[in-house]
Design a protein around this motif. Structure first.
Motif, PDB file in Angstrom:
ATOM      1  N   ASN A  32       3.327  -4.290  -1.992  1.00 34.90           N
ATOM      2  CA  ASN A  32       3.177  -2.880  -1.636  1.00 34.90           C
ATOM      3  C   ASN A  32       4.442  -2.091  -1.911  1.00 34.90           C
ATOM      4  O   ASN A  32       5.551  -2.566  -1.653  1.00 34.90           O
ATOM      5  N   THR A  68       0.396  -2.734  -5.341  1.00 30.85           N
ATOM      6  CA  THR A  68       0.817  -2.813  -6.737  1.00 30.85           C
ATOM      7  C   THR A  68       0.330  -4.119  -7.348  1.00 30.85           C
ATOM      8  O   THR A  68      -0.072  -5.052  -6.656  1.00 30.85           O
ATOM      9  N   TYR A  91       9.954  -1.727  -1.186  1.00 31.56           N
ATOM     10  CA  TYR A  91       8.993  -2.609  -1.859  1.00 31.56           C
ATOM     11  C   TYR A  91       8.933  -3.909  -1.079  1.00 31.56           C
ATOM     12  O   TYR A  91       9.957  -4.438  -0.641  1.00 31.56           O
ATOM     13  N   GLY A 126      -3.459  -4.450  -6.255  1.00 30.49           N
ATOM     14  CA  GLY A 126      -4.075  -3.146  -6.406  1.00 30.49           C
ATOM     15  C   GLY A 126      -5.513  -3.205  -6.890  1.00 30.49           C
ATOM     16  O   GLY A 126      -6.233  -2.204  -6.810  1.00 30.49           O
ATOM     17  N   GLN A 130       1.258   1.494  -0.682  1.00 28.27           N
ATOM     18  CA  GLN A 130       0.482   1.624  -1.916  1.00 28.27           C
ATOM     19  C   GLN A 130       0.528   0.286  -2.644  1.00 28.27           C
ATOM     20  O   GLN A 130       1.592  -0.154  -3.080  1.00 28.27           O
TER      21      GLN A 130
END
Length: 252
Positions: A226, A50, A194, A54, A48
């Motif tokens: 990420n 960041t 992370y 992002g 995901q």
């Protein structure tokens, strides 16, 4: 004769006391109090993005392979490789349906090494790890234009900037691993992590907009950062433990 009887009684008492002590405080089996010396780890999970990453990237997947050498039951040295990918995602989630948008994904391949600190309690083990190394990028060619790209007049909202992008950079990653001994030589785990590049290796040009005007093209460079949520398996490569003892698979 009386002295001999007293001596035999004393010896019997000592032997009984030692036997009782052994029964009260047995030594735990090696697989419950030590960590295998050589371990291989395989993990898979979601990524995901960041921060600024992002803005232009969306969720993806990652896969990693690690080797860990346990110096003792608390400290290990790990080396690993990892592949991550993120889908391309435009900064503005409300882009016009007439916009032309490419969809080339971002990928990162990294090689890193670093320490692992472990705490073991029976079948449960907690690892804290940190690694540093180098990452390599594919620098995909992406763009977003307002209107049909075949027209002579189009408005470029976003385009990748090869001149300000890098093919590699320094890289760090770290996280936790919650392990459970499924078998004496096999652990299963969940691991939040992370990772981030250093040196802003991704470059692009972006033209922002408000309700009435378009701002000039802005060159931006960012890091690929990420959050990762992984599941995996850790396998002991030999029966040797960090204490120098060896696993006895005949134990209950």
């Amino acid at each position: 004769m009386k002295n001999i009887a007293l001596l035999l009684l004393l010896i019997s008492s000592i032997a009984f006391s030692q036997d009782e002590l052994t029964q009260v405080s047995p030594r735990e089996a090696v697989h419950l109090r030590e960590i295998p010396r050589h371990n291989m780890l395989l993990e898979l999970g979601v990524t995901q993005p960041t921060g600024d990453y992002g803005d232009i990237a969306r969720a993806g997947l990652n896969i990693g392979i690690d080797y860990t050498y346990q110096v003792n039951k608390f400290l290990g040295l790990s080396a690993g490789i990892r592949h991550q990918y993120n889908q391309f995602g435009y900064l503005d989630s409300d882009v016009d349906e007439n916009n032309f948008i490419t969809s080339n994904n971002y990928t990162t391949n990294s090689v890193a090494i670093g320490p692992t600190y472990s705490y073991t309690k029976g079948r449960f083990q907690l690892d804290t790890f940190f690694k540093g190394g180098v990452a390599f990028y594919n620098n995909p060619d992406n763009r977003v234009v307002n209107g049909d790209p075949q027209d002579s007049i189009v408005e470029v909202l976003y385009t990748s900037d090869a001149a300000n992008s890098k093919s590699s950079s320094a890289y760090i990653e770290g996280g936790l691993r919650f392990n459970y001994y499924f078998r004496r030589s096999v652990q299963v785990f969940f691991s939040p992590q992370y990772s981030t590049s250093l040196g802003n290796p991704i470059g692009y040009n972006f033209q922002g907009a408000d309700s009435t005007t378009m701002t000039p093209q802005e060159v931006k460079t960012i890091n690929t950062s990420n959050l990762m949520f992984n599941f995996g398996i850790k396998i002991a490569l030999s029966p040797e433990y960090s204490s120098g003892e060896y696993r006895d698979d005949s134990e209950d």
